[in-house]
Write a protein that holds these residues in place. Sequence first.
Motif, PDB file in Angstrom:
ATOM      1  N   THR A  82     -19.973 -13.372 -44.301  1.00 18.02           N
ATOM      2  CA  THR A  82     -21.062 -12.683 -44.993  1.00 18.02           C
ATOM      3  C   THR A  82     -22.217 -13.639 -45.254  1.00 18.02           C
ATOM      4  N   GLY A  83     -21.903 -14.906 -45.536  1.00 18.10           N
ATOM      5  CA  GLY A  83     -22.941 -15.889 -45.829  1.00 18.10           C
ATOM      6  C   GLY A  83     -23.433 -16.686 -44.642  1.00 18.10           C
ATOM      7  N   ILE A  84     -23.103 -16.250 -43.437  1.00 15.17           N
ATOM      8  CA  ILE A  84     -23.423 -17.043 -42.250  1.00 15.17           C
ATOM      9  C   ILE A  84     -24.929 -17.216 -42.029  1.00 15.17           C
ATOM     10  N   GLY A  85     -25.713 -16.262 -42.462  1.00 17.61           N
ATOM     11  CA  GLY A  85     -27.158 -16.323 -42.236  1.00 17.61           C
ATOM     12  C   GLY A  85     -27.834 -17.525 -42.869  1.00 17.61           C
ATOM     13  N   GLY A  86     -27.258 -18.072 -43.933  1.00 17.44           N
ATOM     14  CA  GLY A  86     -27.858 -19.214 -44.606  1.00 17.44           C
ATOM     15  C   GLY A  86     -27.328 -20.556 -44.140  1.00 17.44           C
ATOM     16  N   MET A  87     -26.535 -20.564 -43.066  1.00 19.13           N
ATOM     17  CA  MET A  87     -25.925 -21.811 -42.590  1.00 19.13           C
ATOM     18  C   MET A  87     -26.649 -22.374 -41.387  1.00 19.13           C
ATOM     19  N   THR A  88     -26.606 -23.696 -41.277  1.00 21.79           N
ATOM     20  CA  THR A  88     -27.093 -24.358 -40.071  1.00 21.79           C
ATOM     21  C   THR A  88     -26.047 -24.186 -38.970  1.00 21.79           C
ATOM     22  N   ILE A  89     -26.405 -24.512 -37.742  1.00 19.74           N
ATOM     23  CA  ILE A  89     -25.450 -24.421 -36.637  1.00 19.74           C
ATOM     24  C   ILE A  89     -24.256 -25.338 -36.885  1.00 19.74           C
ATOM     25  N   ASN A  90     -24.498 -26.541 -37.413  1.00 11.61           N
ATOM     26  CA  ASN A  90     -23.384 -27.453 -37.685  1.00 11.61           C
ATOM     27  C   ASN A  90     -22.449 -26.900 -38.755  1.00 11.61           C
ATOM     28  N   GLU A  91     -23.008 -26.266 -39.776  1.00 13.04           N
ATOM     29  CA  GLU A  91     -22.159 -25.649 -40.802  1.00 13.04           C
ATOM     30  C   GLU A  91     -21.318 -24.529 -40.196  1.00 13.04           C
ATOM     31  N   ARG A  92     -21.925 -23.752 -39.340  1.00 10.68           N
ATOM     32  CA  ARG A  92     -21.193 -22.660 -38.694  1.00 10.68           C
ATOM     33  C   ARG A  92     -20.071 -23.195 -37.810  1.00 10.68           C
ATOM     34  N   LEU A  93     -20.377 -24.206 -37.015  1.00 11.70           N
ATOM     35  CA  LEU A  93     -19.348 -24.794 -36.150  1.00 11.70           C
ATOM     36  C   LEU A  93     -18.204 -25.356 -36.979  1.00 11.70           C
ATOM     37  N   TYR A  94     -18.521 -25.999 -38.102  1.00 12.03           N
ATOM     38  CA  TYR A  94     -17.483 -26.540 -38.981  1.00 12.03           C
ATOM     39  C   TYR A  94     -16.654 -25.415 -39.603  1.00 12.03           C
ATOM     40  N   ARG A  95     -17.322 -24.435 -40.194  1.00 10.62           N
ATOM     41  CA  ARG A  95     -16.609 -23.366 -40.904  1.00 10.62           C
ATOM     42  C   ARG A  95     -15.656 -22.608 -39.992  1.00 10.62           C
ATOM     43  N   PHE A  96     -16.007 -22.504 -38.703  1.00 12.63           N
ATOM     44  CA  PHE A  96     -15.172 -21.750 -37.775  1.00 12.63           C
ATOM     45  C   PHE A  96     -14.349 -22.644 -36.850  1.00 12.63           C
ATOM     46  N   GLY A  97     -14.329 -23.945 -37.124  1.00 11.77           N
ATOM     47  CA  GLY A  97     -13.487 -24.859 -36.364  1.00 11.77           C
ATOM     48  C   GLY A  97     -13.854 -24.939 -34.892  1.00 11.77           C
ATOM     49  N   LEU A  98     -15.148 -24.905 -34.595  1.00 10.07           N
ATOM     50  CA  LEU A  98     -15.586 -24.849 -33.203  1.00 10.07           C
ATOM     51  C   LEU A  98     -16.295 -26.115 -32.721  1.00 10.07           C
ATOM     52  N   PHE A  99     -16.293 -27.181 -33.508  1.00  9.63           N
ATOM     53  CA  PHE A  99     -16.947 -28.417 -33.072  1.00  9.63           C
ATOM     54  C   PHE A  99     -16.354 -28.937 -31.770  1.00  9.63           C
ATOM     55  N   GLU A 100     -15.044 -28.985 -31.693  1.00 11.34           N
ATOM     56  CA  GLU A 100     -14.385 -29.521 -30.495  1.00 11.34           C
ATOM     57  C   GLU A 100     -14.752 -28.702 -29.260  1.00 11.34           C
ATOM     58  N   ARG A 101     -14.712 -27.392 -29.397  1.00  7.65           N
ATOM     59  CA  ARG A 101     -15.076 -26.536 -28.262  1.00  7.65           C
ATOM     60  C   ARG A 101     -16.535 -26.750 -27.894  1.00  7.65           C
ATOM     61  N   PHE A 102     -17.405 -26.829 -28.880  1.00  7.68           N
ATOM     62  CA  PHE A 102     -18.830 -27.025 -28.632  1.00  7.68           C
ATOM     63  C   PHE A 102     -19.075 -28.360 -27.927  1.00  7.68           C
ATOM     64  N   ASP A 103     -18.412 -29.410 -28.389  1.00  8.88           N
ATOM     65  CA  ASP A 103     -18.596 -30.735 -27.786  1.00  8.88           C
ATOM     66  C   ASP A 103     -18.081 -30.822 -26.359  1.00  8.88           C
ATOM     67  N   SER A 104     -17.159 -29.940 -26.010  1.00 11.90           N
ATOM     68  CA  SER A 104     -16.563 -30.017 -24.673  1.00 11.90           C
ATOM     69  C   SER A 104     -17.274 -29.155 -23.635  1.00 11.90           C
ATOM     70  N   VAL A 105     -18.254 -28.350 -24.036  1.00 15.45           N
ATOM     71  CA  VAL A 105     -18.924 -27.480 -23.061  1.00 15.45           C
ATOM     72  C   VAL A 105     -19.704 -28.317 -22.061  1.00 15.45           C
ATOM     73  N   GLN A 106     -19.749 -27.809 -20.850  1.00 12.37           N
ATOM     74  CA  GLN A 106     -20.390 -28.529 -19.750  1.00 12.37           C
ATOM     75  C   GLN A 106     -21.714 -27.912 -19.329  1.00 12.37           C
ATOM     76  N   THR A 107     -21.931 -26.655 -19.706  1.00 10.48           N
ATOM     77  CA  THR A 107     -23.134 -25.969 -19.246  1.00 10.48           C
ATOM     78  C   THR A 107     -23.898 -25.350 -20.414  1.00 10.48           C
ATOM     79  N   GLU A 108     -25.146 -25.088 -20.163  1.00 11.38           N
ATOM     80  CA  GLU A 108     -25.969 -24.425 -21.172  1.00 11.38           C
ATOM     81  C   GLU A 108     -25.464 -23.005 -21.424  1.00 11.38           C
ATOM     82  N   ALA A 109     -24.971 -22.361 -20.388  1.00  7.93           N
ATOM     83  CA  ALA A 109     -24.431 -21.003 -20.540  1.00  7.93           C
ATOM     84  C   ALA A 109     -23.222 -21.001 -21.481  1.00  7.93           C
TER      85      ALA A 109
END
Length: 120
Positions: A82-109
């Motif tokens: 519900t509060g996602i609109g006030g978060m930075t991208i880094n906060e969102r990646l942290y809150r949803f445990g997606l830093f590792e996935r984000f860091d491993s992407v190879q393409t812009e897509a």
Amino acid sequence: MFEALSIKMNFDEYIKEVDKFSDDEVVARLRKHLAEWKQDDTNVIKLADSIEHFFGNSWIGSEKIHNHLYRLWLHFKTEAITGIGGMTINERLYRFGLFERFDSVQTEAAQKVIYAKVCV
């Protein structure tokens, strides 16, 4: 076993809490669903809908466990989704445990898929 967790828990912390009760078959299915979400391409809104549907249509063996996990889910949902609109991208990646996935992407897509997942 039902210790209070920080209301500002992230998705991985919620999964760890669910793990504690995964000897229940229904909780194990919830755990699997949570883990699969981190790897699929659905966004946090669809995650919220699917978890609400899960709790509304599944019967965990213990009402105490059901209430505990659902209460924690509601706290997480309120704070993170519900509060996602006030978060930075880094906060969102942290809150949803997606830093590792984000860091491993190879393409812009692939990067755009993760942005869409966290509603950027």
